[in-house]
Structures are given as structure tokens and as C-alpha cells.
Design a protein around this motif. Structure first.
Motif, PDB file in Angstrom:
ATOM      1  N   ALA A 494       0.828  -1.210   0.000  1.00 12.90           N
ATOM      2  CA  ALA A 494       0.000   0.000   0.000  1.00 12.90           C
ATOM      3  C   ALA A 494       0.861   1.260   0.000  1.00 12.90           C
ATOM      4  O   ALA A 494       0.524   2.252  -0.655  1.00 12.90           O
ATOM      5  N   LEU A 495       1.969   1.241   0.723  1.00 10.33           N
ATOM      6  CA  LEU A 495       2.873   2.393   0.703  1.00 10.33           C
ATOM      7  C   LEU A 495       3.491   2.601  -0.674  1.00 10.33           C
ATOM      8  O   LEU A 495       3.796   3.730  -1.070  1.00 10.33           O
ATOM      9  N   LEU A 496       3.693   1.515  -1.413  1.00 13.61           N
ATOM     10  CA  LEU A 496       4.222   1.628  -2.765  1.00 13.61           C
ATOM     11  C   LEU A 496       3.184   2.138  -3.757  1.00 13.61           C
ATOM     12  O   LEU A 496       3.488   2.932  -4.643  1.00 13.61           O
ATOM     13  N   GLU A 497       1.943   1.688  -3.607  1.00 13.26           N
ATOM     14  CA  GLU A 497       0.922   1.968  -4.599  1.00 13.26           C
ATOM     15  C   GLU A 497       0.205   3.288  -4.367  1.00 13.26           C
ATOM     16  O   GLU A 497      -0.246   3.921  -5.326  1.00 13.26           O
ATOM     17  N   CYS A 498       0.065   3.698  -3.115  1.00  9.49           N
ATOM     18  CA  CYS A 498      -0.712   4.895  -2.794  1.00  9.49           C
ATOM     19  C   CYS A 498       0.220   6.060  -2.501  1.00  9.49           C
ATOM     20  O   CYS A 498       1.291   5.883  -1.904  1.00  9.49           O
ATOM     21  N   GLU A 499      -0.215   7.250  -2.884  1.00 12.93           N
ATOM     22  CA  GLU A 499       0.537   8.463  -2.596  1.00 12.93           C
ATOM     23  C   GLU A 499       0.111   9.003  -1.231  1.00 12.93           C
ATOM     24  O   GLU A 499      -1.050   9.333  -1.015  1.00 12.93           O
ATOM     25  N   THR A 500       1.055   9.080  -0.324  1.00 17.69           N
ATOM     26  CA  THR A 500       0.803   9.594   1.009  1.00 17.69           C
ATOM     27  C   THR A 500       1.160  11.070   1.076  1.00 17.69           C
ATOM     28  O   THR A 500       1.879  11.592   0.211  1.00 17.69           O
ATOM     29  N   ARG A 576      -3.060   1.278   7.449  1.00 18.20           N
ATOM     30  CA  ARG A 576      -4.243   2.106   7.228  1.00 18.20           C
ATOM     31  C   ARG A 576      -4.532   2.265   5.742  1.00 18.20           C
ATOM     32  O   ARG A 576      -5.682   2.169   5.303  1.00 18.20           O
ATOM     33  N   LEU A 577      -3.501   2.481   4.945  1.00 16.34           N
ATOM     34  CA  LEU A 577      -3.692   2.598   3.505  1.00 16.34           C
ATOM     35  C   LEU A 577      -4.117   1.272   2.882  1.00 16.34           C
ATOM     36  O   LEU A 577      -4.879   1.256   1.900  1.00 16.34           O
ATOM     37  N   HIS A 644      -4.416   7.872 -10.600  1.00 16.88           N
ATOM     38  CA  HIS A 644      -5.395   6.797 -10.565  1.00 16.88           C
ATOM     39  C   HIS A 644      -4.803   5.640  -9.775  1.00 16.88           C
ATOM     40  O   HIS A 644      -3.703   5.178 -10.069  1.00 16.88           O
ATOM     41  N   VAL A 645      -5.554   5.161  -8.787  1.00 11.93           N
ATOM     42  CA  VAL A 645      -5.015   4.132  -7.912  1.00 11.93           C
ATOM     43  C   VAL A 645      -4.759   2.836  -8.669  1.00 11.93           C
ATOM     44  O   VAL A 645      -3.862   2.065  -8.317  1.00 11.93           O
ATOM     45  N   PHE A 646      -5.517   2.592  -9.738  1.00  8.62           N
ATOM     46  CA  PHE A 646      -5.336   1.364 -10.510  1.00  8.62           C
ATOM     47  C   PHE A 646      -4.391   1.557 -11.693  1.00  8.62           C
ATOM     48  O   PHE A 646      -4.315   0.685 -12.564  1.00  8.62           O
ATOM     49  N   ALA A 647      -3.699   2.668 -11.749  1.00  8.43           N
ATOM     50  CA  ALA A 647      -2.667   2.857 -12.767  1.00  8.43           C
ATOM     51  C   ALA A 647      -1.351   2.216 -12.357  1.00  8.43           C
ATOM     52  O   ALA A 647      -0.326   2.452 -12.995  1.00  8.43           O
ATOM     53  N   LYS A 648      -1.364   1.428 -11.284  1.00  6.86           N
ATOM     54  CA  LYS A 648      -0.191   0.688 -10.815  1.00  6.86           C
ATOM     55  C   LYS A 648      -0.438  -0.801 -11.052  1.00  6.86           C
ATOM     56  O   LYS A 648      -1.537  -1.308 -10.784  1.00  6.86           O
ATOM     57  N   PRO A 649       0.554  -1.529 -11.540  1.00  8.91           N
ATOM     58  CA  PRO A 649       0.326  -2.946 -11.881  1.00  8.91           C
ATOM     59  C   PRO A 649      -0.082  -3.810 -10.690  1.00  8.91           C
ATOM     60  O   PRO A 649      -0.895  -4.727 -10.853  1.00  8.91           O
TER      61      PRO A 649
END
Length: 754
Positions: A494-500, A576-577, A644-649
Motif C-alpha cells: 500500500a505504501l508503494l501503490e498509494c501516494e501519502t 491504514r492505507l 489513478h489508484v489502478f494505474a499501478k500494476p
């Protein structure tokens, strides 16, 4: 060049020799290039620990695509070895050394590859000593052709025979000219390591299938003599049969006309086509390879390295890079290491008991002669046991973790009203009140938590929940506090995929980048990588900021069960993410199904995932209904700045996996209705779409080789448009927003013609 399991330590020793002995006498640096996934980061931490222990300088850089790989190699200096973690094996790495003028690396530097992606490019295997691939032994059908595999000739099945005939004479000449050099390089490597890169020819006479029908004829032959020793008679018969079969084969070979060079060349190219077009798959995770390498040296007794291997293997299983059989095999191997480092034996605990009086030097006891026992702390201990297939159970409520679980949600179809009723019925049969199930799991009644496993075993079969638990690994992080490998994988991902907020507020991103529509994705990726990499460290000390002590879950000893998951960095922020990301995945999947946004074609299904009005217009032109993730805001400039959250593989693969599990359980994609799935996620910052193809396994927990890589490449060659094959996964391609619909149509026509 390949290194098998028993010879992995030779590769690491060569890295040490290259970095310690420079031509100018000064030590050089090892460059570690790490892919942005948990498995790769775990292997990077293992290798970096080993290099620090051996006094070798190293530099660690994230690398998510081949463009960034070239950029990293051009900007480094004084490098003696390059290590690629979880990428590179499927691409021709010899091109990094080919051109003397524009070569990215000199021939004196070796590239070491620890990658789970298969098939391995044959040029990397027969490239001499410049490229070293750590092979896990899973891929055993390697063609023995070791010449002219630099990637200059195409391996696609769409080539016409005319091009083969034109290249036949040239290739045959180059093949014969390169044989001597290649055999000499392989011989040198065999002398040092003792490997054989080419398999010996198999004698068909040793096949037991032809021996059963020959006994009667052999018994009547004049060459067979009667003896009193039955064993001698039995030993002569197979040798006579083999001799006769060999004579027949030699006669058949002499009668057959010799093949011309053109036919030999065509057969060779067919072997290469079959090798590359069979589909991509995965082998052992990079973290597991790194730990086995550490165990061959002197680092096998480090508990931190073992924990990183457990996290890497679990992450590969959760993201469908390992099937159930492969995961079971690797966990059994890791269990043995856990039992060896942390024996669960009462005698061991008693022998490690220390008395306070001995430490104080008094030597005596109390009034009754009793002494105070001080046992060693279990902090850091790794335990292997079964875990629930619930999502982040220890950091949420029982009901919420079951609703957000991929397994429970798809098995019971919790997204429907009937499925939610079945879940509540299950909890009622178990004797768990809903009020208690809605409480945080850490604050549930202890009696209910103790009976949870027993009650699930009694009632799970009635609801088709046969595999509600799986083998996992836990690490003691405090008093009665356990951190599971699956929770760690979800948090770091989640830390890799989401921008905090910490990612956006980093020093690497300027105000100009924030206000620009084309925000530099590489800078954001690097900051996300650094935050996730720090969270993976279980022994990170608290950080002191300008406003005082800032813990924020960085130290896992402070991450006790039921604690507040606050902060912008560390495992607490990742957990949390991860909860938010999992809810987004489930809601998006349900929305796609409810709005009938998944279109079925003859060979595959596809769906759009948009987040801007431009994406909505694209789906409208395709007669598709947009998903609930779309943003109808009038301010498109603001929307284009968003990610976009799904723009990550990784997030997109979890969504595809959830969709396939959901429809596998309800039977709508079973039998003749089963199709592969293609998802197209909009990337508003670049105006493109991330197109990813997934094969559909009929049975849960199994894996099918992915053939979309070759189909995507052929489709892009057959049309004009903007395409970017820059990902480490062959089934991923980035397509321009104006070309994505034509790309899908052309892909359908191509697969229809095959």
C-alpha cells in the motif's frame, strides 16, 4: 551464464572480488537495482546486509521500467557489479554491452540477475560471463542452442517463410563461426564451477516403455545361452535389446537423407518460437533466492534475513506469482529454517533461564532460598503456524476483516444481500454476537478469540469454506504482539501503490511539479519506494523531527495490536492505507459487475477503469458504461493532476484476481464461459492507458502461463499508434488514449486469426 542452486555462492564471491580489487587499487561499488515490489525490496535488504558485513560499498536505486534502467546505468560511476532484483531475466541483457560507442556498460562489468520471471532469455544463458542468472531449477526445458541468441531475430509466430529463407544462409554461417568461442567460454566456466550448460543427449533405449513386448523374441534368440545364474541372464537381456535398438536406429539414420541448412535453420527457429511463445510464468521469489544464498554463506542464522524471506514468499503468493503447490513447497523449506533458529522446545527455554541474583553478583536467594528467574525475551522470534484468510484481522474488527477478505467475500458473495445474510448466519452458528464482532479484534472477549479457530472448523464446511486458513509466518514484535508476514506485505504494498502526504511533501517534488499536469512519476515513485523500504525494516529507530519525537509506527515494537494506526510513514500508515485500498478494490469490482461494464468477446473479456471526463468520453465512444471510480468533476485540470489508484500494476492485478475469484465462485465464468481478462486503467497524467492481460485459471490456487505478451506485441506491430513496452512484465503495455479502443479491437482480430 547460469548458476544453479549449489553454486549460487560462487556468484556472490565474484561480486566481492570485483568490488574489492579495482584496477587502480581503490575499492569499487556494487549497484543494486530493485524493482518496486515487496519481494524485490526484501531481497535488496538481504543482499545489502551481506555486502555491509563484508565491507563492500553498494548503491541501491529503485527501477520500475527499462527506461529507468538505462537512465540509472548512464548516471553511475565506479561500478564493478550490477545486481538486478526481480527483473531483467526475460530481456536480452547482452545488448547493454553490444555497441562500443553507446554501450551502457563496459565488458569488464558483470550483471547478476535474481529474478522470478520466466522464461529466461536464452541470450542471458549463453552470454559468457557478462550476465549471470541465478536459476532456481524450475525452468528445465532450456533449448541447447547457444548461438545467435542476441535477440536480433524475431521469435514471434507471425514471421513468413520468405524471411527465414533469406536469413538462412547468413545465420548458418554465423552459427558455425561462433561455436568455437562459445564452447571455449563454457569450458572455462565448467572448470571453475563444474556446471554443464548443455544437457547430455538422452538415449531412447533407456525408455522403459519399449521393454515390455520384447521378452518372447529375446528368449528364442540363438545368442541367448542357458545358465544356472538367473541374475546373469536378466542382466544380459536388456543389453542385447539395447544393442539391437541401437543398430536399428543407426541403420535408419544412414538410410534417411541428410537435412539441408535451410531445414535445420527452420527447425531451430521453431524450437525458439515454442520456447518464447509458450507464455510467461514465475519461479522462486527473489527474497527466497537471496536468503538461500545467505544460508550458503555465514548469514543463515540471522533472524532478520529469514523474516525478510518469509515476507517475500508471502507477497509472491498474495499477488498470484506463486501457486498453492509452489507456496507450500517454499513454506516447508522456510519452516525448517525457523525451527532451527527458533526451536520451540521447553528444555531450550529452561536452559536459557538467567537468575537476577547471578547478574547482581549476590549469588544468594530470598528468605526461602528462592531466586528470581529472568527468561530471554521472545522479541524477534519467528513462528510458523496457520493464519486466517481474513484481511488485517488484528488491526480491525472480525466482521470487517471477513467482509474485506478476498476469500470470504468471494466464497459467500458478501457483496450481495444474500451473501451478507450467510455471513451473519455463520457468525450466529458460531455463537459470536454481532456487537462483539464489530468491536476491534484486540478488544474482543478473550473467550471468543480462543474459540474462533475451533468454531470455524466446526461450521466452515457447511458454507463451502474448506480452506479458511493457510500456512503463514509471524514475528513477535512486543508483549503478546504478533506481526504476520501477510499483514506486512499488504502494508508495504500500500505504501508503494498509494501516494501519502509524506510522498507529495517530499524534497524531490517541487511546487512546479505539483502544479504541472505531467507530474514527474519517477520522483513520486522514488519517494514511495524509500518510505516503503524503510517500513520493511523491523529494527528502525524512532525518528526525531523538529517538533520532537516522531514514531509513527516505524518501530514495530511500538506497533502493538489495537494501537492507533496514525502517521504518514511506517507500517502503521501502510496498514491504514491497505485497508482503504482493499475497500476500493472490492467496491470497484462490485461496481463493474453491477453496471455490466465488463464486455465479453470471443477470446477474452475487457473493462475500462477511468477517473477523468476524458476517460469517460473514451468509454462512451466504446459503448461502455463507466465505473464508479470515474470522476465527473468539471475541473479537468485538477483531475489530471490526480493519480489513478489502478494505474499501478500491483493494484490492478489484485483487482483482476478478485474479479476472477468472484465469478469463479458464482459460476458465471465457468466452463465454456471462461475467458482471460484484459483491464485498461487510465493514467490521467500522461493521457495513456495501462493495459494488462490476465489468464483465467479454472481452479483457484493454480497458475496458467500468460500468453498476452506475445499477442500484445503482434497487435502493436499490426497498427499505427502510441505504444510503450517498458514494463518488466510482458503482459503489460501502455497505450495512447486515442488508440486504446482500436488496440483492443485489433487484439481480438489477431487472436481470432491464430
Amino acid at each position: 551464464m547460469i548458476l544453479n542452486l549449489d553454486h549460487w555462492h560462487f556468484g556472490y564471491e565474484q561480486i566481492l572480488n570485483d568490488c574489492r580489487a579495482g584496477e587502480d587499487g581503490a575499492p569499487k561499488t556494487a549497484l543494486l537495482l530493485c524493482n518496486a515490489d515487496v519481494d524485490a525490496m526484501a531481497s535488496a535488504r538481504i543482499l545489502s546486509f551481506m555486502l555491509r558485513s563484508d565491507g563492500v560499498n553498494y548503491q541501491l536505486l529503485p527501477c520500475t521500467n527499462y527506461t529507468l534502467l538505462e537512465k540509472n546505468l548512464r548516471n553511475v560511476q565506479d561500478i564493478a557489479a550490477v545486481v538486478l532484483l526481480n527483473f531483467g531475466a526475460a530481456r536480452n541483457l547482452t545488448r547493454l554491452f553490444n555497441d562500443e560507442e553507446s554501450a551502457l556498460l563496459p565488458h569488464t562489468i558483470k550483471v547478476y540477475v535474481l529474478d522470478c520471471r520466466k522464461p529466461v532469455h536464452l541470450a542471458n544463458i549463453y552470454a559468457g560471463e557478462n550476465v549471470v542468472v541465478f536459476m532456481d531449477g524450475i525452468q528445465k526445458d532450456l533449448p541447447s542452442d547457444g548461438d545467435n541468441l542476441s535477440g536480433g531475430e524475431s521469435t514471434s509466430s507471425s514471421e513468413d517463410d520468405g524471411s527465414e529463407e533469406e536469413d538462412g544462409s547468413d545465420d548458418s554461417d554465423s552459427d558455425s563461426s561462433d561455436d568455437d568461442d562459445e564452447l571455449e567460454e563454457e569450458a572455462d566456466f565448467d572448470d571453475v564451477v563444474g556446471l554443464k550448460s548443455k544437457a547430455p543427449p538422452q538415449d531412447p533405449a533407456y525408455d522403459g516403455g519399449d521393454e515390455s513386448g520384447e521378452d518372447d523374441e529375446e528368449g528364442d534368440g540363438p545368442e541367448q545361452q542357458e545358465t544356472n545364474d538367473a541374475e546373469e541372464e536378466d542382466s544380459e537381456e536388456p543389453s542385447n535389446k539395447r544393442r539391437r535398438i541401437d543398430n536399428e536406429e543407426e541403420a535408419a539414420t544412414e538410410d534417411a537423407p541428410p537435412l539441408d541448412l535451410r531445414e535445420l535453420h527452420r527447425q531451430r527457429r521453431d524450437r525458439l518460437r515454442n520456447y518464447y511463445s509458450s507464455g510467461s510464468f514465475y519461479g522462486s521469489p527473489a527474497a527466497y533466492i537471496a536468503y538461500r544464498l545467505a544460508a550458503q554463506l555465514r548469514f543463515g542464522d540471522q533472524g532478520d534475513l529469514l523474516w525478510l524471506a518469509c515476507v517475500g514468499v508471502t507477497d509472491a503468493y498474495l499477488h498470484a506469482r506463486l501457486d498453492f503447490a509452489g507456496y507450500t513447497q517454499l513454506t516447508q523449506s522456510l519452516k525448517e529454517y525457523c525451527f532451527r533458529l527458533f526451536p520451540n522446545d521447553m528444555y531450550e527455554r529452561v536452559s536459557n533461564t538467567v537468575y537476577a541474583e547471578d547478574l547482581a553478583g549476590t549469588g544468594g536467594g530470598g528468605a526461602n532460598g528462592e531466586r528470581t528467574k529472568i527468561t530471554f525475551s521472545d522479541n524477534g522470534r519467528i513462528v510458523s503456524q496457520n493464519d486466517y484468510r481474513f484481511f488485517l484481522l488484528r488491526y480491525s474488527s472480525l466482521l470487517e476483516s471477513m467482509i474485506n477478505s478476498d476469500y470470504i467475500s468471494t466464497k459467500l458473495q458478501v457483496s450481495t444481500k444474500h451473501g451478507m445474510q450467510k455471513l451473519q448466519e455463520l457468525l450466529a452458528k458460531m455463537g459470536f454476537p454481532l456487537d462483539e464482532c464489530r468491536q476491534p479484534f484486540a478488544f474482543m472477549k478473550p473467550g471468543l478469540k480462543r474459540r474462533l479457530q475451533e468454531k470455524l472448523s466446526e461450521n466452515a464446511q457447511d458454507y463451502n469454506l474448506g480452506t479458511w486458513e493457510f500456512t503463514s509466518f509471524f514475528r513477535v514484535t512486543g508483549f503478546k504482539s504478533l506481526l504476520s508476514a501477510s499483514d506486512t506485505s499488504h502494508a508495504v504494498t500500500a505504501l508503494l501503490e498509494c501516494e501519502t502526504p509524506a510522498t507529495v511533501a517530499s524534497e524531490g517534488v517541487t511546487e512546479e511539479d505539483k502544479n504541472s499536469n505531467a507530474m514527474d512519476e519517477d520522483k513520486i515513485m522514488i519517494e514511495s519506494f524509500n518510505i516503503a523500504y524503510d517500513a520493511l525494516n523491523s529494527n528502525t529507530a524512532p525518528v526525531v523531527g523538529l517538533n520532537g519525537l516522531i514514531v509513527e509506527g516505524r518501530d514495530t515494537s511500538s506497533l502493538v495490536n489495537g494501537s492507533s494506526l496514525s502517521g504518514n510513514t511506517g507500517l502503521a500508515a501502510g496498514l491504514r492505507l491497505a485497508m482503504s485500498l482493499q475497500k476500493t478494490i472490492i467496491n470497484t469490482a462490485v461496481s463493474l459487475v453491477d453496471r455490466e461494464a465488463i464486455t465479453r468477446l470471443r477470446h477474452f473479456r475487457y473493462a475500462y477503469l477511468t477517473c477523468t471526463s476524458a476517460g469517460e468520453n473514451q468509454t462512451a465512444r466504446s459503448n461502455l458504461i463507466r465505473t464508479s471510480t470515474s470522476n465527473t468533476s468539471a475541473d479537468d485540470d485538477t483531475a489530471n493532476n490526480k493519480s489513478h489508484v489502478f494505474a499501478k500494476p500491483l493494484a490492478l492485478s489484485r483487482l483482476a484476481q478478485y474479479l476472477m475469484d468472484m465469478h469463479r465462485e458464482n459460476g458465471k465464468w465457468a466452463g465454456a464461459k471462461s475467458r482471460p481478462l484484459v483491464l485498461m486503467a487510465e493514467k490521467p497524467r500522461t493521457g495513456t492507458y495501462l493495459v494488462v492481460g490476465y489468464e483465467y485459471p479454472e481452479r483457484s490456487g493454480t497458475f496458467i502461463k500468460n500468453k498476452f505478451g506475445n499477442n500484445f506485441e503482434l497487435t502493436a506491430k499490426s497498427m499505427n499508434g502510441t505504444f510503450k513496452f517498458d514494463s518488466f512484465d510482458s503482459n503489460v503495455v501502455e497505450v495512447g488514449g486515442d488508440d486504446v479502443q482500436r488496440f483492443i479491437e485489433q487484439l481480438h482480430y489477431l487472436m481470432d486469426s491464430i
